[in-house]
Design an enzyme around this catalytic site. Structure first.
Site, PDB file in Angstrom:
ATOM      1  N   SER A 134     166.723  96.476  42.167  1.00  0.00           N
ATOM      2  CA  SER A 134     165.521  96.192  41.391  1.00  0.00           C
ATOM      3  C   SER A 134     165.926  95.402  40.154  1.00  0.00           C
ATOM      4  O   SER A 134     166.634  94.398  40.244  1.00  0.00           O
ATOM      5  CB  SER A 134     164.807  97.497  41.037  1.00  0.00           C
ATOM      6  OG  SER A 134     163.650  97.275  40.286  1.00  0.00           O
ATOM      7  N   TYR A 148     157.006  88.728  39.453  1.00  0.00           N
ATOM      8  CA  TYR A 148     158.315  89.354  39.660  1.00  0.00           C
ATOM      9  C   TYR A 148     158.266  90.831  39.278  1.00  0.00           C
ATOM     10  O   TYR A 148     158.751  91.704  40.026  1.00  0.00           O
ATOM     11  CB  TYR A 148     159.351  88.614  38.826  1.00  0.00           C
ATOM     12  CG  TYR A 148     160.774  89.085  39.020  1.00  0.00           C
ATOM     13  CD1 TYR A 148     161.546  88.591  40.062  1.00  0.00           C
ATOM     14  CD2 TYR A 148     161.357  89.988  38.141  1.00  0.00           C
ATOM     15  CE1 TYR A 148     162.861  89.004  40.243  1.00  0.00           C
ATOM     16  CE2 TYR A 148     162.669  90.407  38.308  1.00  0.00           C
ATOM     17  CZ  TYR A 148     163.410  89.907  39.358  1.00  0.00           C
ATOM     18  OH  TYR A 148     164.709  90.326  39.520  1.00  0.00           O
ATOM     19  N   LYS A 152     158.960  94.138  41.691  1.00  0.00           N
ATOM     20  CA  LYS A 152     159.998  95.124  41.409  1.00  0.00           C
ATOM     21  C   LYS A 152     159.404  96.511  41.168  1.00  0.00           C
ATOM     22  O   LYS A 152     159.981  97.528  41.594  1.00  0.00           O
ATOM     23  CB  LYS A 152     160.846  94.684  40.214  1.00  0.00           C
ATOM     24  CG  LYS A 152     161.706  93.449  40.478  1.00  0.00           C
ATOM     25  CD  LYS A 152     162.676  93.663  41.638  1.00  0.00           C
ATOM     26  CE  LYS A 152     163.664  92.507  41.756  1.00  0.00           C
ATOM     27  NZ  LYS A 152     164.592  92.680  42.898  1.00  0.00           N
TER      28      LYS A 152
END
Length: 277
Positions: A134, A148, A152
């Site tokens: 991650s 993004y 994650k």
């Protein structure tokens, strides 16, 4: 004990360093990249230890073939490391549906698919370890990095669920949360096609920081990340789900935990106040 690894995103950066570290430790690695030519140096350096595999995470057929190749060449898979990734920079208003889907295909759908493909093998052998790479952005919101961050956060949620589902089958799950490392992430970071002047002030400094990551001497070395992953894979079962890695990682996450506690307290006070009216 020799382990058999399937590691995605090995053309550079953290994935490449991890493939080398595992090979040096005496393990065998199926190392993937979208362009296998990028892995030729690794294969020459570690003949018999590193097997190159073509893999674009967005391609379901290639994911199936990558797992099949790893099993055929290595005899099985003990560790899956979902490391491959890409970044998209853009404010929420700037990112299109298509750009968002593309980001989530790489950060969430691909890792989910590979986990699904290796789990029958791991359950059958009653052992295995799925390591999902991650980021601090998996727990800390970063302006301009919404797609993004979303990917994650979702990867960490999936990992937490998966841990509860597979623990009884002898399969471990770990989320690695790298802090700042000197990699090409920032230079490869794509930008949303349509940027708006309205968000220049809130995101420009952040983008500038990302662009200089590869040359920042204050950031961690990919080799240190690789050694940390080797240690956690060798560790006894029962460790933490989330493992921050990097000199700055714990400080950032401790600050995030304090902010979350303050937010929870403020929310409790707000709700309690509403209930009195």
């Amino acid at each position: 004990m020799e382990r058999r690894w399937l590691v995605t995103g090995c053309s550079s950066g953290l994935g490449r360093a991890l493939a080398v570290a595992a090979a040096r430790a005496g393990d065998r690695v199926a190392a993937t990249a979208r362009k296998p030519a990028a892995l030729e140096g690794l294969v020459r350096e570690w003949p018999g230890r590193i097997t190159p595999v073509a893999l674009d995470l967005r391609d379901a057929g290639q994911c199936e073939e990558a797992v099949r190749t790893a099993v055929e060449r290595l005899g099985g898979i003990d560790v899956l490391v979902n490391n491959a990734g890409s970044g998209l920079f853009g404010a929420v208003e700037e990112v299109t549906d298509e750009e968002l889907r593309e980001q989530l295909e790489v950060l969430l759908v691909g890792p989910w698919r590979l986990a699904r493909l290796v789990l029958p093998l791991m359950r059958a052998q009653r052992s295995g370890h799925i390591v999902n790479v991650s980021s601090l952005a998996g727990r800390v919101a970063v302006p301009g990095l919404g797609a993004y961050v979303t990917g994650k956060f979702a990867l960490e949620g999936m990992s937490q669920v998966l841990q509860g589902e597979v623990a009884g089958h002898g399969v471990r799950v770990t989320v690695v949360e790298p802090g700042g490392f000197a990699t090409g992430y920032g230079t490869a970071l794509a930008e949303a096609a349509h940027r708006l002047p309205a968000y220049q002030e809130s995101t420009a400094a952040m983008l500038g920081g990302f662009r200089t990551m590869a040359d920042n001497p204050g950031l961690g070395r990919p080799e240190d990340f690789a050694e940390a992953v080797l240690r956690l894979v060798r560790a006894e079962p029962g460790g933490p789900l989330r493992v921050p890695v990097g000199a700055d990682a714990f400080a950032w996450l401790e600050a995030a935990e304090r902010a979350a506690a303050e937010e929870l307290a403020a929310a409790r006070a707000l709700v309690a106040g509403d209930a009195q009216h």
